[in-house]
Scaffold this motif. Structure first.
Motif, PDB file in Angstrom:
ATOM      1  N   LYS A   3       0.869  -1.099  -0.080  1.00 50.66           N
ATOM      2  CA  LYS A   3       0.083  -0.002  -0.014  1.00 50.66           C
ATOM      3  C   LYS A   3       0.961   1.279   0.054  1.00 50.66           C
ATOM      4  CE  LYS A   3      -3.950   1.982   2.992  1.00 50.66           C
ATOM      5  NZ  LYS A   3      -4.103   2.843   2.058  1.00 50.66           N
ATOM      6  N   ASP A   4       0.727   2.171  -0.813  1.00 50.02           N
ATOM      7  CA  ASP A   4       1.121   3.438  -0.759  1.00 50.02           C
ATOM      8  C   ASP A   4       1.123   4.255   0.628  1.00 50.02           C
ATOM      9  OD1 ASP A   4       1.521   3.268  -3.651  1.00 50.02           O
ATOM     10  OD2 ASP A   4      -0.004   4.248  -4.173  1.00 50.02           O
ATOM     11  N   LYS A   5       2.488   5.024   1.038  1.00 49.23           N
ATOM     12  CA  LYS A   5       2.306   5.316   2.255  1.00 49.23           C
ATOM     13  C   LYS A   5       2.362   6.957   1.927  1.00 49.23           C
ATOM     14  CE  LYS A   5       5.684   2.261   4.671  1.00 49.23           C
ATOM     15  NZ  LYS A   5       6.327   1.554   3.533  1.00 49.23           N
ATOM     16  N   ILE A   6       1.589   7.430   2.927  1.00 47.03           N
ATOM     17  CA  ILE A   6       1.299   9.007   2.804  1.00 47.03           C
ATOM     18  C   ILE A   6       1.911   9.484   4.266  1.00 47.03           C
ATOM     19  CG2 ILE A   6      -0.368  10.860   2.552  1.00 47.03           C
ATOM     20  CD1 ILE A   6      -2.101   8.705   1.005  1.00 47.03           C
ATOM     21  N   LYS A   7       2.874  10.375   3.951  1.00 44.90           N
ATOM     22  CA  LYS A   7       3.400  11.053   5.419  1.00 44.90           C
ATOM     23  C   LYS A   7       2.799  12.563   5.338  1.00 44.90           C
ATOM     24  CE  LYS A   7       7.701  12.053   7.454  1.00 44.90           C
ATOM     25  NZ  LYS A   7       9.233  11.755   7.300  1.00 44.90           N
ATOM     26  N   VAL A   8       2.254  12.836   6.339  1.00 43.77           N
ATOM     27  CA  VAL A   8       1.897  14.446   6.661  1.00 43.77           C
ATOM     28  C   VAL A   8       2.494  14.739   7.851  1.00 43.77           C
ATOM     29  CG1 VAL A   8      -0.260  15.759   6.791  1.00 43.77           C
ATOM     30  CG2 VAL A   8      -0.433  13.779   5.813  1.00 43.77           C
ATOM     31  N   ILE A   9       3.380  15.695   7.469  1.00 48.66           N
ATOM     32  CA  ILE A   9       4.102  16.614   8.500  1.00 48.66           C
ATOM     33  C   ILE A   9       3.306  17.702   9.023  1.00 48.66           C
ATOM     34  CG2 ILE A   9       6.295  17.559   9.288  1.00 48.66           C
ATOM     35  CD1 ILE A   9       7.250  16.014   6.521  1.00 48.66           C
ATOM     36  N   ILE A  10       2.815  17.754  10.312  1.00 48.10           N
ATOM     37  CA  ILE A  10       1.985  18.966  10.831  1.00 48.10           C
ATOM     38  C   ILE A  10       2.819  19.567  11.691  1.00 48.10           C
ATOM     39  CG2 ILE A  10      -0.289  19.819  12.068  1.00 48.10           C
ATOM     40  CD1 ILE A  10      -1.159  16.734  10.698  1.00 48.10           C
ATOM     41  N   THR A  11       2.810  21.035  11.562  1.00 49.19           N
ATOM     42  CA  THR A  11       3.691  21.932  12.534  1.00 49.19           C
ATOM     43  C   THR A  11       2.610  23.017  13.036  1.00 49.19           C
ATOM     44  OG1 THR A  11       5.622  21.378  11.185  1.00 49.19           O
ATOM     45  CG2 THR A  11       5.903  23.214  12.715  1.00 49.19           C
ATOM     46  N   ASN A  12       2.500  23.201  14.167  1.00 51.29           N
ATOM     47  CA  ASN A  12       2.076  24.401  14.666  1.00 51.29           C
ATOM     48  C   ASN A  12       2.760  25.370  15.043  1.00 51.29           C
ATOM     49  OD1 ASN A  12      -0.089  25.922  15.957  1.00 51.29           O
ATOM     50  ND2 ASN A  12      -0.262  25.003  17.851  1.00 51.29           N
ATOM     51  N   ARG A  13       2.658  26.754  14.164  1.00 53.77           N
ATOM     52  CA  ARG A  13       3.569  27.854  14.358  1.00 53.77           C
ATOM     53  C   ARG A  13       3.088  28.972  14.946  1.00 53.77           C
ATOM     54  NH1 ARG A  13       7.972  26.179  11.316  1.00 53.77           N
ATOM     55  NH2 ARG A  13       7.541  24.674   9.518  1.00 53.77           N
ATOM     56  N   GLN A  14       1.712  28.837  15.612  1.00 55.40           N
ATOM     57  CA  GLN A  14       0.952  29.789  15.907  1.00 55.40           C
ATOM     58  C   GLN A  14       0.657  29.660  17.559  1.00 55.40           C
ATOM     59  OE1 GLN A  14      -2.983  29.820  16.325  1.00 55.40           O
ATOM     60  NE2 GLN A  14      -2.509  27.672  16.394  1.00 55.40           N
ATOM     61  N   LYS A  15       0.089  30.365  18.394  1.00 55.23           N
ATOM     62  CA  LYS A  15      -0.270  30.318  19.687  1.00 55.23           C
ATOM     63  C   LYS A  15      -1.553  31.002  19.865  1.00 55.23           C
ATOM     64  CE  LYS A  15       4.092  30.058  21.800  1.00 55.23           C
ATOM     65  NZ  LYS A  15       5.139  29.660  21.061  1.00 55.23           N
ATOM     66  N   ASP A  16      -2.230  31.376  18.957  1.00 52.78           N
ATOM     67  CA  ASP A  16      -3.550  32.258  19.020  1.00 52.78           C
ATOM     68  C   ASP A  16      -4.717  31.310  19.099  1.00 52.78           C
ATOM     69  OD1 ASP A  16      -2.588  35.144  18.132  1.00 52.78           O
ATOM     70  OD2 ASP A  16      -1.423  33.683  16.935  1.00 52.78           O
ATOM     71  N   VAL A  17      -4.761  30.322  18.515  1.00 50.03           N
ATOM     72  CA  VAL A  17      -5.808  29.427  18.508  1.00 50.03           C
ATOM     73  C   VAL A  17      -5.406  27.837  18.980  1.00 50.03           C
ATOM     74  CG1 VAL A  17      -7.649  27.815  17.280  1.00 50.03           C
ATOM     75  CG2 VAL A  17      -7.126  30.306  16.502  1.00 50.03           C
ATOM     76  N   ALA A  18      -6.056  27.370  20.176  1.00 44.80           N
ATOM     77  CA  ALA A  18      -5.665  26.130  20.718  1.00 44.80           C
ATOM     78  C   ALA A  18      -6.012  24.907  19.514  1.00 44.80           C
ATOM     79  CB  ALA A  18      -6.361  25.881  21.850  1.00 44.80           C
ATOM     80  N   ILE A  19      -5.196  23.805  19.312  1.00 42.76           N
ATOM     81  CA  ILE A  19      -5.521  23.057  18.352  1.00 42.76           C
ATOM     82  C   ILE A  19      -6.150  21.937  18.834  1.00 42.76           C
ATOM     83  CG2 ILE A  19      -4.336  21.214  16.761  1.00 42.76           C
ATOM     84  CD1 ILE A  19      -3.683  24.413  16.001  1.00 42.76           C
ATOM     85  N   PRO A  20      -7.382  21.583  18.494  1.00 44.58           N
ATOM     86  CA  PRO A  20      -8.227  20.634  19.291  1.00 44.58           C
ATOM     87  C   PRO A  20      -7.845  19.310  19.037  1.00 44.58           C
ATOM     88  CG  PRO A  20      -9.606  22.200  17.732  1.00 44.58           C
ATOM     89  CD  PRO A  20      -8.134  22.368  17.702  1.00 44.58           C
TER      90      PRO A  20
END
Length: 170
Positions: A3-20
């Motif tokens: 199966k093909d692999k999908i890598k998603v790199i997620i970075t939070n560069r802000q502090k204004d909104v809490a990431i649920p």
């Protein structure tokens, strides 16, 4: 067959909104769903950054000469001949970067009367379609096709539209 692999790199560069809780997983699911819908073949890598309005305004001015905040920006890595750069460590095709203004996402979720999760999911789908070469700037038919694909993915993920959208001319 692997199966093909999908890598998603997620970075939070802000502090204004809490990431649920669960939002990062939703973003990964959106990226995967768009690639499946588009029958993308091979391993893929996508970078997603959460920023604030000030940061996205700077990027929009720098790369698009538009001195205004926007909801999402896409920076595709596809060359003129339709090939993507390859990550030498993994062999994955690097599709590009998605940058989402979390402040704008909160505003738009409120305007459209749906959850922040749906808004971020929608913006992710929209942006990944751009990474795959879709462009709606000068083409209303392409804009309609993109909207249909975005809503198909949202439905697949259990996040259907809670209101109708009106496409406005900019």
């Amino acid at each position: 067959m692997a199966k093909d692999k999908i890598k998603v790199i997620i970075t939070n560069r802000q502090k204004d909104v809490a990431i649920p809780t669960g939002l990062r997983m939703l973003v990964r699911r959106c990226c995967t769903a768009v690639l499946q819908l588009e029958k993308f073949e091979g391993d893929a890598e996508i970078s997603v950054s959460f920023v604030n309005n000030e940061q996205i305004k700077e990027l929009n001015a720098q790369y698009r000469n538009k001195d205004i905040e926007t909801d999402v920006l896409s920076f595709g890595m596809c060359s003129e001949d339709g090939k993507y750069d390859i990550d030498p460590q993994t062999g994955a095709q690097i599709l590009g970067d998605v940058v989402i203004s979390m402040e704008k996402a909160v505003e738009q979720a409120d305007i459209y009367g749906h959850s922040l999760q749906r808004e971020v999911g929608y913006l992710t789908c929209h942006s990944v379609l751009h990474l795959l070469g879709y462009d709606h700037e000068d083409n209303n038919l392409e804009r309609i096709r993109m909207r249909e694909k975005e809503e198909a993915v949202m439905d697949m993920l259990g996040l259907p539209a809670s209101s109708s959208y009106v496409v406005t001319e900019e």
